[in-house]
Design an enzyme around this catalytic site. Structure first.
Site, PDB file in Angstrom:
ATOM      1  N   ASP A 145       2.313   2.259   7.909  1.00 44.83           N
ATOM      2  CA  ASP A 145       1.974   1.410   7.608  1.00 44.83           C
ATOM      3  C   ASP A 145       1.714  -0.365   6.748  1.00 44.83           C
ATOM      4  O   ASP A 145       1.698  -0.411   5.849  1.00 44.83           O
ATOM      5  CB  ASP A 145       0.361   2.056   6.812  1.00 44.83           C
ATOM      6  CG  ASP A 145      -0.619   1.613   6.455  1.00 44.83           C
ATOM      7  OD1 ASP A 145      -1.325   1.061   7.252  1.00 44.83           O
ATOM      8  OD2 ASP A 145      -1.432   2.683   6.336  1.00 44.83           O
TER       9      ASP A 145
ATOM     10  N   ASP B 144       1.125  -1.549   0.130  1.00 40.10           N
ATOM     11  CA  ASP B 144      -0.152  -0.012   0.431  1.00 40.10           C
ATOM     12  C   ASP B 144       1.406   1.175   0.006  1.00 40.10           C
ATOM     13  O   ASP B 144       0.055   1.672   0.982  1.00 40.10           O
ATOM     14  CB  ASP B 144      -0.557  -0.305   1.415  1.00 40.10           C
ATOM     15  CG  ASP B 144      -1.550   0.869   1.076  1.00 40.10           C
ATOM     16  OD1 ASP B 144      -2.244   1.747   0.071  1.00 40.10           O
ATOM     17  OD2 ASP B 144      -2.728   1.525   1.891  1.00 40.10           O
TER      18      ASP B 144
END
Ligand code: ADP
Ligand code: MN
Length: 253
Positions: free
Chosen positions: A207, A190
């Site tokens: 993340d 991502d």
């Protein structure tokens, strides 16, 4: 102090209630009973002393600043059970040889997901990638290095704070990207300017819960997607680059 912070939080929310119903809902979801118990446990273990305000309220997780007993800031990422995408978590977990979960229990899936982010951060950090250092994880709570200044202002994602010199920043990012894939042997999954912090004009990648090992059959597809996203975003910042250039630079084995 966490109890105090929570009471303050709840008070804040009861004041805000009339104004904003959805926010109140999020507030109640962060501090459900098990999350509070987890935070108390982390406080008792000495990891966290004070819990401050939220940096970010995402769909699946909230990130808050905390302070440890030595007065250092830390980032507290709390996953919310109620709004997590279990199908996605299952998809990313099942091809990972480090995890072998055969459960439909949502809480257990979240806990594996948090453990995965902890393990990925540790592996990246040890491989020399500039990611937040992971301190510990417990249940749905992850404690990591706070990226920001000494007054507690968090570094902003590149999306909100574009680099002053995009070419230079992009080159630094490519160095990190290469370490990520070639040394840590992980694919982010991502990668975008939302998940890259601009920390004093240096990239810090965050993340990584969905990041997968290169052995995962979906890694190739995710890597191609990550490269495409990055190329697209930095071209918009006037960096001259292409998929082929980045692919060759990464030199994936
Ligand atoms: P998600 O996107 O799943 O909600 P992230 O890990 O991307 O979770 O964190 C959300 C936001 O919180 C980030 O965009 C960033 O602004 C902030 N953040 C996350 N980790 C840190 C950190 N270690 N230090 C400072 N800010 C952080
Ligand atoms: Mn994010």
């Amino acid at each position: 102090k966490i109890a105090k912070a929570d009471a303050k939080h709840q008070k804040l929310h009861s004041e805000k209630r009339k104004k904003d119903n959805s926010e109140r809902k999020v507030g109640n979801e962060i501090f459900d009973k098990l999350t509070l118990e987890t935070l108390y446990k982390l406080a008792n273990q000495g990891y966290i002393d004070i819990l401050n305000g939220a940096i970010s309220t995402g769909k699946e997780a909230n990130v808050l600043t905390g302070i440890d007993k030595n007065e250092n800031f830390l980032a507290v990422k709390i996953y919310r059970i109620a709004t997590s995408d279990f199908k996605k978590m299952d998809y990313y977990l099942k091809g990972d040889p480090r995890f072998n979960i055969k459960t439909k229990n949502k809480r257990k899936i979240i806990y594996s997901w948090v453990t995965k982010e902890f393990k990925n951060l540790t592996r990246l950090y040890e491989a020399g990638v500039r990611v937040p250092k992971a301190f510990t994880s417990a249940n749905n709570v992850l404690l990591i290095e706070f990226i920001g200044d000494e007054t507690g202002n968090p570094a902003q994602p590149v999306k909100n704070q574009p680099p002053k010199n995009p070419d230079e920043f992009f080159n630094k990012l490519l160095v990190q990207f290469k370490l990520f894939v070639n040394e840590a042997k992980l694919v982010h999954g991502d990668l975008s300017n939302y998940n890259i912090l601009n920390f004093n004009e240096k990239p810090v990648i965050i993340d990584v819960s969905q990041s997968v090992v290169l052995d995962n059959p979906i890694s190739r597809e995710l890597l191609e997607r990550d490269i495409n996203t990055i190329v697209h975003e930095y071209r918009k910042l006037c960096v001259k680059t292409s998929f082929e250039e980045v692919w060759e630079y990464l030199d994936c084995k």
